[in-house]
Design an enzyme around this catalytic site. Structure first.
Site, mmCIF file in Angstrom:
data_model
loop_
_atom_site.group_PDB
_atom_site.id
_atom_site.type_symbol
_atom_site.label_atom_id
_atom_site.label_comp_id
_atom_site.label_asym_id
_atom_site.label_seq_id
_atom_site.Cartn_x
_atom_site.Cartn_y
_atom_site.Cartn_z
ATOM 1 N N HIS A 18 -10.908 0.577 -10.990
ATOM 2 C CA HIS A 18 -9.822 -0.091 -11.708
ATOM 3 C C HIS A 18 -10.372 -1.099 -12.708
ATOM 4 C CE1 HIS A 18 -8.106 1.450 -7.969
ATOM 5 N NE2 HIS A 18 -6.926 1.450 -8.556
ATOM 6 N N GLU A 24 8.837 -11.945 8.682
ATOM 7 C CA GLU A 24 7.870 -11.304 9.581
ATOM 8 C C GLU A 24 6.603 -10.878 8.838
ATOM 9 O OE1 GLU A 24 11.034 -10.328 9.258
ATOM 10 O OE2 GLU A 24 11.994 -10.897 11.143
ATOM 11 N N HIS A 47 17.963 -2.943 17.550
ATOM 12 C CA HIS A 47 17.112 -3.960 18.166
ATOM 13 C C HIS A 47 16.289 -3.429 19.348
ATOM 14 C CE1 HIS A 47 19.252 -6.579 15.528
ATOM 15 N NE2 HIS A 47 18.722 -7.673 16.024
ATOM 16 N N HIS A 107 -5.601 0.844 -15.996
ATOM 17 C CA HIS A 107 -5.450 0.248 -14.666
ATOM 18 C C HIS A 107 -6.362 0.872 -13.616
ATOM 19 C CE1 HIS A 107 -3.723 -1.166 -10.911
ATOM 20 N NE2 HIS A 107 -3.665 0.087 -10.529
#
Lengths: 658, 658
Positions: free
Chosen positions: A28, A409, A471, A262
């Site tokens: 890259h 999270e 859940h 890129h």
């Protein structure tokens, strides 16, 4: 004013990167070309670093969140004397080299964290800055700023789009991490083209909204402007700083400004043109003028001196605060304690949920292992993850050891990784097991880096009950068990929970603890032997049982009950508790055979989760009582019964195997 | 001015919610109490909805992103006549009820999407608004706005903190989704306490930075102010709108403002106090005045009329644009095509990577199945996921069918779920297989809702090569295979890729296609039979082979070669291609036995990924050639060789089994 030699050094970063990518026929080049001046400004002018001692505790950290630009890092590594040789650069992306495609922690000197999956690096950097802030609060004393460094990070448009960077950045603002300085390499190009197609937000305004100082640099080649912006960033002692630096992807190459620069080599002709544009001999490859090496060596002299000053500071610290010094050395250099002989750690008297047992283990652990630090993604009271008496970490109270991640999270996992690689702390975090899905890439990076981050994952099955299928984890155990270097513990009772902690803190790799919401019986015979991953909890009367019942967690006690039912029918069953398949697999063959003799083919695995993975132990002739469908919303007891998790059903299925 | 009966209706939402949670001894009263006025304003005043026909295509959508507040939705459902009875409310969270703990799509009328995992709902809503914008561009004609509805969403502080909401919101601003109106129920309380501990950002400023209109409502009980804000939101035809509504969690209960009202019943005494505070008889439970029902019925009359007007509009549309009408009906009501007899779809002539084959399949599919819509998380050119000639979807060109998600994998999955539940479109999305970790919770919601979203996941193994271990999937196949309702396809060649698509679009549940970066040989004997999930690609000469070689994807051809090596040594091997374990499991026992006869125990599974899960087919006596460790950065060919993926090694390991 930038010196000519500085410009040469910057151009050397560019040409080395382009040459190595060209030789590898892969890589890259876009970001190394565009961001070289910014990264030079850090390593050459601003950072306090000592390449001869890349592990110096108090070094400034640099995180390449745009990990695909690895050659940027490797070129800097080589030029500033971190140890990569020209030959290493020529081996870029080759088998066994020190210069893999993305930076790998523990593999190449000066790589602070493994990056590549976008957005992880900046969240790691937030974790490092949190670690620095906490450790400074714990250890620094008047005249002894023994923990005192900046954390720098370079991220690109890709990192900016990832949600994990948003989570981490919002938290960094909340926590006032003023020693976090993030460079946003804003080249407005991503793989699919102009970022306008997917990103039209005002990122500067967004970071201001997070409570950051935002400094804009119009020209990414203007080293002096970048330098001034870093000074302004350092001068702010309340807010993290974002330096929004306008750069050009593939700068000075014929592919400048194009997405095509890129992720693929520029091509031989374009590399020549690049060199011509930079005023460098286009016929030379992997070539650096001695003047550049000399200048880089002079740059790092400042860092070497700073390191020496710090060494002296530590000597004075040792004299003035001998206990604190010992504690510091223990935190930064000591091993996690061996708890296997610690009877108090394993002492439990009553039936309890394993999440409660985990809460007790955390408290006991913190008393024995002070550098434990962590928290929950806004579920502390459910995860039992808050350790009393240790305060809360916040902008105002950095000495507190309980973290409040908010409902974030992903960032939580990556922040723990950052805290862990920083050194000085052992990180844990907590949420519901089902939300390990949000943690997964973070756990994977713990695993890749072999970091012993503890993931406390409660509400481990349909035992969740009324909250229902969104859940209730089904496939989450398998997701971790299948991950290299990671270990999944699902303890059957409080003592097995203690065993999980004892094993987990000394592992090389993350440990995920799947813990029950509901009370589980304290099982006669359970204990430290759980550290072997699987063991005979209740043996058969004969040497070779008629049938083996295997289970983990809440289903182990069902098997113990079923064994009695089977006994009444003249069937001799063995109950094997399997809290951790990974540790069991690490045992020697003789032990494994002693637990699961190959001759016994009647084997039944019982776990309130997917059967996926259990056939390694039950084979083609055995059976499973598992859940290969989603759960339902109802009281937990009802669900266990409705889905066949009863001693009677276990006994019946076992009989059917004979 | 709010009418007294409106206030009564709002209070009925509150008391029904509190009563149901109290009876269930489980649930989340905090948000239903605080957000009842906002939600009433929508359903009672603003939304165009027809409870008698909850599937009316052109209804306004409402997404409860704060899914834990399910009783808010169920109370509204009951009061406005969507079908839930008082008995259903009394069965809240009980086995088999219509009122599970979190709203479940396909289970309860008017639930537009399954929510609970925070942040997913708002990203679903973004997907719905994208679907609406695209379908409007495709179908609407002067005088015939047949697709013309708003998408409303309610999110709380939790959703605001999740990174997925940031990703989706940034994209929504970029795409100018002016018919997306999101209520932010800002009560400043999360489970761990005041949000100040983890969230000090200026969320309003952040949304302005995304390009949204932000409207603030100071008092969440002020229905008229909320109503005016919705009008202002509707009046903006360029930007999505965020209504930041200041509310109090647990409003009017003794736990108002306290985190303790979030996730547990209030308690009998507090429910009484709540009713007293609301001016309602504290002795009555599950009680609604007839006046309230009557008023709600009058409210929905507007929607019923709107639906009737739309029906008439559609009649006119059918007359004026018969072909477009047919297309509309096909898109909204038709089934996915049966491609199993479509020879052209399966026609491939040459060796190719399966990602290239996938690109061809997508193009062929789009020609046969116009409503296919999707894109990549900034990897289109690597994923081969861009379908030429269909334009790009953007704020200015909503008729385009190629999506640019940006580097936002999480939102991508959730947006596809939203597009899919909206109706009228079949959604696909693409990234590298290793980044399925970022998609995982989104895939899980596709699976829970049984949505046939296509996940195009390229770069499926160490075949990634030089990008190294961060980019090389190991455990990702197992993560999907272990998920209920989801199917993982790893085709061995172009024809198997076509089979994967043909099967995937007609499944009830998501399909993940793991596709190679590298060229794979077109295998004699491959084809439609791959739709059975596993099949005999090259049979043994004897009815019962000496050994069975099983593989998927790039390893199948290795097994074909190994079979020849074994033949030379007098060993008769069968090669089983197993592109999809889930479909294989759905076959009848006789078929499965015909492929994998139980009598043959010498079985070797070969897959460049974790062995986890393969023992279901190789048992205790078989073996695997897999990767139970992370990969490395080097050219792909080198990696396959170094890690034992050679025909020679396959043959050797097979021999060792005999």
């Amino acid at each position: 004013m930038i010196k000519p030699v500085e410009q040469k050094l910057i151009n050397s970063i560019r040409t080395l990167s382009a040459d190595a990518i060209e030789k590898a026929k892969s890589g890259h080049p876009g970001t190394p070309l565009g961001a070289a001046p910014a990264v030079y400004t850090l390593f050459g002018r601003q950072m306090r670093h000592d390449p001869a001692n890349p592990a110096w505790h108090n070094r400034d950290r640099f995180v390449l969140s745009a990990g695909h630009a690895s050659m940027l890092l490797y070129s800097v590594n080589h030029l500033f004397g971190y140890g990569l040789t020209m030959e290493d650069l020529k081996q870029f992306r080759q088998w066994g080299s020190k210069t893999p495609g993305h930076p790998e922690y523990g593999h190449t000197p000066m790589v602070e964290t493994t990056t590549g999956p976008l957005g992880q690096g900046i969240a790691n950097a937030v974790g490092m800055a949190m670690a620095e802030k906490h450790l400074a609060a714990v250890f620094n004393r008047d005249g002894f700023p023994v923990v005192d460094h900046y954390t720098y990070c370079l991220m690109g448009d890709g990192c900016v789009m990832e949600g994990i960077s948003a989570e981490a950045s919002s938290l960094a603002g909340t926590l006032g991490l003023s020693k976090l300085i993030v460079f946003y390499d804003c080249n407005k190009i991503s793989i699919e083209g102009d970022t306008d197609i997917a990103l039209r937000e005002d990122t500067a305004a967004r970071y201001r909204a997070y409570g950051w100082q935002v400094l804009e640099v119009e020209d990414g080649n203007d080293v002096d402007a970048i330098d001034r912006a870093v000074e302004a960033a350092k001068a702010d002692d309340k807010r993290p700083s974002l330096l929004l630096i306008h750069t050009k992807i593939g700068a000075f190459s014929p592919k400048e400004g194009s997405a095509s620069s890129h992720g693929a080599p520029l091509g031989a002709e374009a590399v020549k043109a690049l060199k011509q544009n930079l005023g460098v001999d286009p016929e030379k490859s992997f070539s650096v003028e001695q003047e550049v090496y000399d200048f880089a060596a002079a740059c790092v002299e400042k860092g070497r001196l700073a390191h020496r000053v710090w060494d002296q500071l530590m000597e004075g610290y040792q004299e003035a605060y001998p206990e604190l010094y010992s504690k510091y050395m223990e935190w930064f250099e000591g091993e996690a304690p061996d708890l296997s002989q610690d009877e108090d750690f394993f002492a439990f008297e009553k039936d309890d949920s394993t999440r409660n047992a985990s809460g007790q283990c955390l408290a006991r652990l913190a008393a024995r292992y002070e550098r434990l630090m962590g928290g929950s993604a806004d579920l502390a009271s459910s995860n039992m993850s808050y350790i009393k008496g240790r305060g809360d970490f916040s902008a105002e109270t950095p000495e507190g050891a309980n973290l409040h991640f908010g409902v974030r999270e992903q960032a939580m996992a990556a922040i723990c990784n950052g805290m862990q690689v920083h050194g000085g702390l052992h990180a844990y975090c907590a949420t519901f097991l089902v939300f390990s899905d949000y943690l997964k890439h973070g756990i994977r990076l713990s695993a890749l880096m072999k970091l012993p981050v503890l993931y406390v994952l409660t509400h481990d099955s349909i035992g969740v009950g009324e909250d229902g299928p969104t859940h209730q984890p089904i496939e989450q155990l398998a997701a971790v068990r299948s991950m290299p270097n990671a270990a999944l513990f699902r303890p059957a009772d409080s003592r097995e929970t203690a065993a999980a902690y004892a094993a987990a803190i000394r592992r090389q790799g993350p440990s995920c603890l799947a813990l029950s919401r509901q009370t589980l019986p304290l099982l006669p015979g359970s204990g430290k032997q759980a550290m072997k991953g699987g063991y005979v909890l209740v043996d058969s009367e004969k040497a070779l049982p008629d049938v083996i019942l295997l289970a983990s967690g809440s289903e182990v006690s069902l098997c113990v009950q079923a064994r009695e039912l089977l006994k009444a029918k003249g069937v001799d069953a063995r109950v094997v508790s399997m809290p951790c398949m990974e540790l069991f697999e690490e045992q020697d063959e003789a032990y494994k055979q002693s637990v699961l003799p190959k001759a016994v083919r009647a084997r039944l695995a019982v776990e309130a989760a997917t059967s996926f993975g259990w056939h390694k132990y039950v084979g083609l002739d055995g059976d499973t009582i598992c859940l290969d469908h989603f759960g339902a919303s109802a009281p937990a007891g009802k669900l266990f019964e409705a889905f066949g998790f009863t001693a009677e059903n276990v006994a019946d299925k076992a009989l059917a195997l004979l």
